[in-house]
Write a protein that holds these residues in place. Structure first.
Motif, PDB file in Angstrom:
ATOM      1  N   ILE A  77       0.886  -1.172   0.000  1.00 13.83           N
ATOM      2  CA  ILE A  77       0.000   0.000   0.000  1.00 13.83           C
ATOM      3  C   ILE A  77       0.916   1.212   0.000  1.00 13.83           C
ATOM      4  CG2 ILE A  77      -1.768   1.285   1.256  1.00 13.83           C
ATOM      5  CD1 ILE A  77      -2.613  -1.412   2.513  1.00 13.83           C
ATOM      6  N   ASP A  78       0.775   2.052  -0.996  1.00 15.61           N
ATOM      7  CA  ASP A  78       1.770   3.091  -1.255  1.00 15.61           C
ATOM      8  C   ASP A  78       1.523   4.390  -0.488  1.00 15.61           C
ATOM      9  OD1 ASP A  78       4.146   3.723  -2.504  1.00 15.61           O
ATOM     10  OD2 ASP A  78       3.161   4.626  -4.244  1.00 15.61           O
ATOM     11  N   ASP A  79       0.679   4.358   0.517  1.00 15.66           N
ATOM     12  CA  ASP A  79       0.344   5.582   1.250  1.00 15.66           C
ATOM     13  C   ASP A  79       0.329   5.269   2.747  1.00 15.66           C
ATOM     14  OD1 ASP A  79      -0.747   7.896   2.318  1.00 15.66           O
ATOM     15  OD2 ASP A  79      -2.501   7.915   1.013  1.00 15.66           O
ATOM     16  N   SER A  80       1.241   5.888   3.501  1.00 15.12           N
ATOM     17  CA  SER A  80       1.324   5.591   4.932  1.00 15.12           C
ATOM     18  C   SER A  80       0.042   5.984   5.667  1.00 15.12           C
ATOM     19  CB  SER A  80       2.535   6.279   5.567  1.00 15.12           C
ATOM     20  OG  SER A  80       2.461   7.675   5.436  1.00 15.12           O
ATOM     21  N   LYS A  81      -0.676   6.987   5.174  1.00 18.63           N
ATOM     22  CA  LYS A  81      -1.950   7.357   5.816  1.00 18.63           C
ATOM     23  C   LYS A  81      -2.962   6.235   5.680  1.00 18.63           C
ATOM     24  CE  LYS A  81      -1.424  12.322   5.368  1.00 18.63           C
ATOM     25  NZ  LYS A  81      -1.945  13.562   4.810  1.00 18.63           N
ATOM     26  N   LYS A  82      -3.025   5.611   4.506  1.00 12.48           N
ATOM     27  CA  LYS A  82      -3.950   4.486   4.310  1.00 12.48           C
ATOM     28  C   LYS A  82      -3.528   3.289   5.152  1.00 12.48           C
ATOM     29  CE  LYS A  82      -5.575   5.765  -0.250  1.00 12.48           C
ATOM     30  NZ  LYS A  82      -5.643   5.419  -1.672  1.00 12.48           N
ATOM     31  N   GLN A  83      -2.218   3.084   5.289  1.00 12.50           N
ATOM     32  CA  GLN A  83      -1.731   1.996   6.132  1.00 12.50           C
ATOM     33  C   GLN A  83      -2.136   2.228   7.583  1.00 12.50           C
ATOM     34  OE1 GLN A  83       2.349   2.460   4.871  1.00 12.50           O
ATOM     35  NE2 GLN A  83       2.324   0.465   3.849  1.00 12.50           N
ATOM     36  N   LEU A  84      -1.994   3.469   8.056  1.00 12.31           N
ATOM     37  CA  LEU A  84      -2.400   3.793   9.431  1.00 12.31           C
ATOM     38  C   LEU A  84      -3.900   3.629   9.613  1.00 12.31           C
ATOM     39  CD1 LEU A  84      -0.207   6.870  10.375  1.00 12.31           C
ATOM     40  CD2 LEU A  84      -0.167   4.599  11.399  1.00 12.31           C
TER      41      LEU A  84
ATOM     42  N   ASN B  58      -5.268   1.261  12.545  1.00 12.53           N
ATOM     43  CA  ASN B  58      -6.102   1.832  13.600  1.00 12.53           C
ATOM     44  C   ASN B  58      -7.561   1.419  13.458  1.00 12.53           C
ATOM     45  OD1 ASN B  58      -4.073   3.133  15.136  1.00 12.53           O
ATOM     46  ND2 ASN B  58      -3.931   4.708  13.564  1.00 12.53           N
ATOM     47  N   GLY B  59      -8.001   1.162  12.229  1.00 12.57           N
ATOM     48  CA  GLY B  59      -9.352   0.632  12.025  1.00 12.57           C
ATOM     49  C   GLY B  59      -9.494  -0.763  12.621  1.00 12.57           C
ATOM     50  N   ALA B  60      -8.453  -1.566  12.455  1.00 10.41           N
ATOM     51  CA  ALA B  60      -8.468  -2.915  13.036  1.00 10.41           C
ATOM     52  C   ALA B  60      -8.493  -2.847  14.558  1.00 10.41           C
ATOM     53  CB  ALA B  60      -7.262  -3.713  12.552  1.00 10.41           C
ATOM     54  N   LEU B  61      -7.769  -1.876  15.124  1.00  6.82           N
ATOM     55  CA  LEU B  61      -7.802  -1.697  16.582  1.00  6.82           C
ATOM     56  C   LEU B  61      -9.203  -1.307  17.037  1.00  6.82           C
ATOM     57  CD1 LEU B  61      -4.476   0.259  17.247  1.00  6.82           C
ATOM     58  CD2 LEU B  61      -4.930  -2.166  17.702  1.00  6.82           C
TER      59      LEU B  61
END
Length: 68
Positions: free
Chosen positions: A9-16, A20-23
């Motif tokens: 995934i080429d975007d650290s915001k999407k990775q976060l 955080n969504g999983a949390l």
């Protein structure tokens, strides 16, 4: 999702958002890392740290050195 797929995934915001969504869905940080087939230390090596009940991103130092 594997760690390689996550890192692709080429975007650290999407990775976060994913982490955080999983949390927010009730997953634990260690459980989430296990889903990737790794542990939190390896996530930290890629710049993702669990701090104050959420994941944050910090650019790994090697990336900055490679860019100079």
């Amino acid at each position: 999702m594997t760690l390689d797929e996550f890192l692709a995934i080429d975007d650290s915001k999407k990775q976060l958002e994913y982490l955080n969504g999983a949390l927010a869905e009730g997953k634990s940080p260690d459980g989430l890392a296990e889903e990737f087939g790794t542990n939190r230390r390896i996530l930290g090596e890629h710049g993702f740290y669990y701090v104050a009940k959420k994941f944050v991103y910090k650019t790994p130092s090697g990336v900055l050195n490679a860019m100079m």
